[in-house]
Design a protein around this motif. Sequence first.
Motif, PDB file in Angstrom:
ATOM      1  N   ALA A 200      18.874  40.389  33.887  1.00 12.00           N
ATOM      2  CA  ALA A 200      20.231  39.860  33.695  1.00 12.00           C
ATOM      3  C   ALA A 200      20.694  40.074  32.248  1.00 12.00           C
ATOM      4  CB  ALA A 200      20.270  38.386  34.051  1.00 12.00           C
ATOM      5  N   LYS A 201      19.761  39.969  31.305  1.00 12.49           N
ATOM      6  CA  LYS A 201      20.109  40.138  29.894  1.00 12.49           C
ATOM      7  C   LYS A 201      20.556  41.563  29.579  1.00 12.49           C
ATOM      8  CE  LYS A 201      16.984  36.501  28.249  1.00 12.49           C
ATOM      9  NZ  LYS A 201      15.759  36.208  27.462  1.00 12.49           N
ATOM     10  N   ASP A 202      20.156  42.513  30.389  1.00 15.99           N
ATOM     11  CA  ASP A 202      20.563  43.902  30.163  1.00 15.99           C
ATOM     12  C   ASP A 202      22.054  44.116  30.439  1.00 15.99           C
ATOM     13  OD1 ASP A 202      18.055  44.719  29.403  1.00 15.99           O
ATOM     14  OD2 ASP A 202      17.459  45.369  31.410  1.00 15.99           O
ATOM     15  N   TYR A 203      22.676  43.157  31.127  1.00 19.91           N
ATOM     16  CA  TYR A 203      24.088  43.322  31.513  1.00 19.91           C
ATOM     17  C   TYR A 203      24.878  42.059  31.163  1.00 19.91           C
ATOM     18  CZ  TYR A 203      21.380  46.584  34.330  1.00 19.91           C
ATOM     19  OH  TYR A 203      20.473  47.523  34.739  1.00 19.91           O
ATOM     20  N   PRO A 204      25.032  41.755  29.868  1.00 19.52           N
ATOM     21  CA  PRO A 204      25.689  40.499  29.456  1.00 19.52           C
ATOM     22  C   PRO A 204      27.183  40.450  29.779  1.00 19.52           C
ATOM     23  CG  PRO A 204      25.296  41.908  27.552  1.00 19.52           C
ATOM     24  CD  PRO A 204      24.613  42.559  28.701  1.00 19.52           C
ATOM     25  N   LYS A 205      27.812  41.584  30.019  1.00 16.48           N
ATOM     26  CA  LYS A 205      29.260  41.624  30.239  1.00 16.48           C
ATOM     27  C   LYS A 205      29.654  41.395  31.705  1.00 16.48           C
ATOM     28  CE  LYS A 205      30.168  42.708  25.931  1.00 16.48           C
ATOM     29  NZ  LYS A 205      30.875  41.759  25.041  1.00 16.48           N
ATOM     30  N   LEU A 206      28.692  41.470  32.607  1.00 17.98           N
ATOM     31  CA  LEU A 206      29.015  41.342  34.029  1.00 17.98           C
ATOM     32  C   LEU A 206      29.403  39.906  34.375  1.00 17.98           C
ATOM     33  CD1 LEU A 206      27.697  44.158  34.092  1.00 17.98           C
ATOM     34  CD2 LEU A 206      26.623  43.506  36.256  1.00 17.98           C
ATOM     35  N   LYS A 207      30.474  39.783  35.136  1.00 17.05           N
ATOM     36  CA  LYS A 207      30.913  38.469  35.599  1.00 17.05           C
ATOM     37  C   LYS A 207      30.381  38.217  37.010  1.00 17.05           C
ATOM     38  CE  LYS A 207      35.160  38.579  32.840  1.00 17.05           C
ATOM     39  NZ  LYS A 207      36.644  38.512  32.861  1.00 17.05           N
ATOM     40  N   SER A 208      30.456  36.957  37.444  1.00 11.47           N
ATOM     41  CA  SER A 208      29.979  36.596  38.772  1.00 11.47           C
ATOM     42  C   SER A 208      31.150  36.539  39.753  1.00 11.47           C
ATOM     43  CB  SER A 208      29.283  35.240  38.740  1.00 11.47           C
ATOM     44  OG  SER A 208      28.133  35.298  37.938  1.00 11.47           O
ATOM     45  N   LYS A 209      30.889  37.009  40.954  1.00 13.58           N
ATOM     46  CA  LYS A 209      31.912  37.003  42.000  1.00 13.58           C
ATOM     47  C   LYS A 209      31.211  37.069  43.358  1.00 13.58           C
ATOM     48  CE  LYS A 209      36.216  39.380  43.200  1.00 13.58           C
ATOM     49  NZ  LYS A 209      37.070  40.566  42.914  1.00 13.58           N
ATOM     50  N   HIS A 210      31.679  36.231  44.272  1.00 10.95           N
ATOM     51  CA  HIS A 210      31.108  36.142  45.616  1.00 10.95           C
ATOM     52  C   HIS A 210      29.735  35.461  45.574  1.00 10.95           C
ATOM     53  CE1 HIS A 210      34.290  38.929  46.356  1.00 10.95           C
ATOM     54  NE2 HIS A 210      33.651  39.969  45.836  1.00 10.95           N
ATOM     55  N   TYR A 211      29.482  34.602  46.535  1.00 13.63           N
ATOM     56  CA  TYR A 211      28.225  33.853  46.575  1.00 13.63           C
ATOM     57  C   TYR A 211      27.664  33.863  47.993  1.00 13.63           C
ATOM     58  CZ  TYR A 211      30.728  32.201  42.495  1.00 13.63           C
ATOM     59  OH  TYR A 211      31.464  32.156  41.352  1.00 13.63           O
ATOM     60  N   MET A 212      26.400  34.140  48.104  1.00 13.59           N
ATOM     61  CA  MET A 212      25.729  34.127  49.409  1.00 13.59           C
ATOM     62  C   MET A 212      24.250  33.841  49.206  1.00 13.59           C
ATOM     63  SD  MET A 212      26.572  38.143  49.971  1.00 13.59           S
ATOM     64  CE  MET A 212      28.222  37.837  49.290  1.00 13.59           C
ATOM     65  N   LEU A 213      23.724  32.844  49.925  1.00 11.75           N
ATOM     66  CA  LEU A 213      22.356  32.400  49.740  1.00 11.75           C
ATOM     67  C   LEU A 213      21.340  33.284  50.444  1.00 11.75           C
ATOM     68  CD1 LEU A 213      22.759  28.525  50.061  1.00 11.75           C
ATOM     69  CD2 LEU A 213      21.943  29.756  48.051  1.00 11.75           C
ATOM     70  N   ASN A 214      21.775  33.931  51.512  1.00 12.58           N
ATOM     71  CA  ASN A 214      20.855  34.703  52.329  1.00 12.58           C
ATOM     72  C   ASN A 214      20.586  36.076  51.712  1.00 12.58           C
ATOM     73  OD1 ASN A 214      20.478  36.795  54.660  1.00 12.58           O
ATOM     74  ND2 ASN A 214      19.827  34.828  55.499  1.00 12.58           N
ATOM     75  N   MET A 215      19.305  36.465  51.603  1.00  8.57           N
ATOM     76  CA  MET A 215      18.943  37.736  50.990  1.00  8.57           C
ATOM     77  C   MET A 215      19.497  38.915  51.777  1.00  8.57           C
ATOM     78  SD  MET A 215      17.367  39.278  48.491  1.00  8.57           S
ATOM     79  CE  MET A 215      16.318  37.993  47.819  1.00  8.57           C
ATOM     80  N   ASN A 216      19.435  38.843  53.108  1.00 10.30           N
ATOM     81  CA  ASN A 216      19.950  39.939  53.927  1.00 10.30           C
ATOM     82  C   ASN A 216      21.450  40.129  53.726  1.00 10.30           C
ATOM     83  OD1 ASN A 216      17.438  40.504  55.052  1.00 10.30           O
ATOM     84  ND2 ASN A 216      17.714  39.039  56.711  1.00 10.30           N
TER      85      ASN A 216
END
Length: 297
Positions: A200-216
């Motif tokens: 995650a530290k390699d991409y500090p500029k990325l924002k979060s969008k969309h959420y889903m708990l299931n891995m598939n």
Amino acid sequence: MNWDDLKYFLAVARNGSVRSAAKVLGVNHTTVSRRIKQFEEDLGERLFDRSNGGYERTIIADEIYQEAIHLEERMFNVSRKVACKDQTLTGDIRITVPEGVGECLLMPSFSKFCDSHTKINIEIISSAVPLNLSNREADVAIRICKNPPEHLVGRKLANMHRACYVSAQLKEQIKDEDFVKSLNWLGFSQRARRPVGQVAKDYPKLKSKHYMLNMNMQVAACKLNMGVAILPCFIADNDSSLIRIPPFTDEHQYDLWLLYHPDLRKSKKIQTFVHFLYEQFEILKPLIEGECFTLSP
């Protein structure tokens, strides 16, 4: 006293409701309700106070509960002792595996084992909840953890590595550093919106969008260009429709273990299955540890 009565009683006492107990027992909730009512009539005592909030144990139920736990433990001890005397390669093996591990990693191995041992039936339970091996909820567990319970035996199988992936449709675009910075994370929930760790530290500029708990669901969303997913290497490096993004970092976060109860050390059926999986994981280890990644031209 019928042991089944105590089994239903314990399920309701632990879970606080008939519906939750029915789910654990794998029966209809009306069956649980009927059995509890009959048990109370046989004893001549009210065991639960019913309310909208669930079933609350009465004083006499608390006393029965403590005794029933000890009896249950002895019943499971007997069950395991009998299982360890089994020197045949027939019958059932119940396996619990984490989400993704069974379908994406181990199903070919399970199939190979069944082809070689046609008189053994396997039941595979895909669950994020650790099942109780002492209570024979499962015979063998594949678990993602760092420190497995001390009362179980088994072996660490591999270091699980993970990395950041996008759809392979973006193969050319991700060569552009500015394009990568414009991508978004696929979060797991509002609370776990952003990933942690080195990847995650390699991409500090990325924002979060969309959420889903299931891995598939995360895998499916990633393939459809909905964002960047942090996925286990054994899932994504083995899928041609997914690619890592620069700088292609992977990291070790958890360990993968095979565990079983020590009472099953002498069960020929369980030991045959366990040692078969040990051999399979030696073959699968490079994929699990991210060593199968190659940077295509």
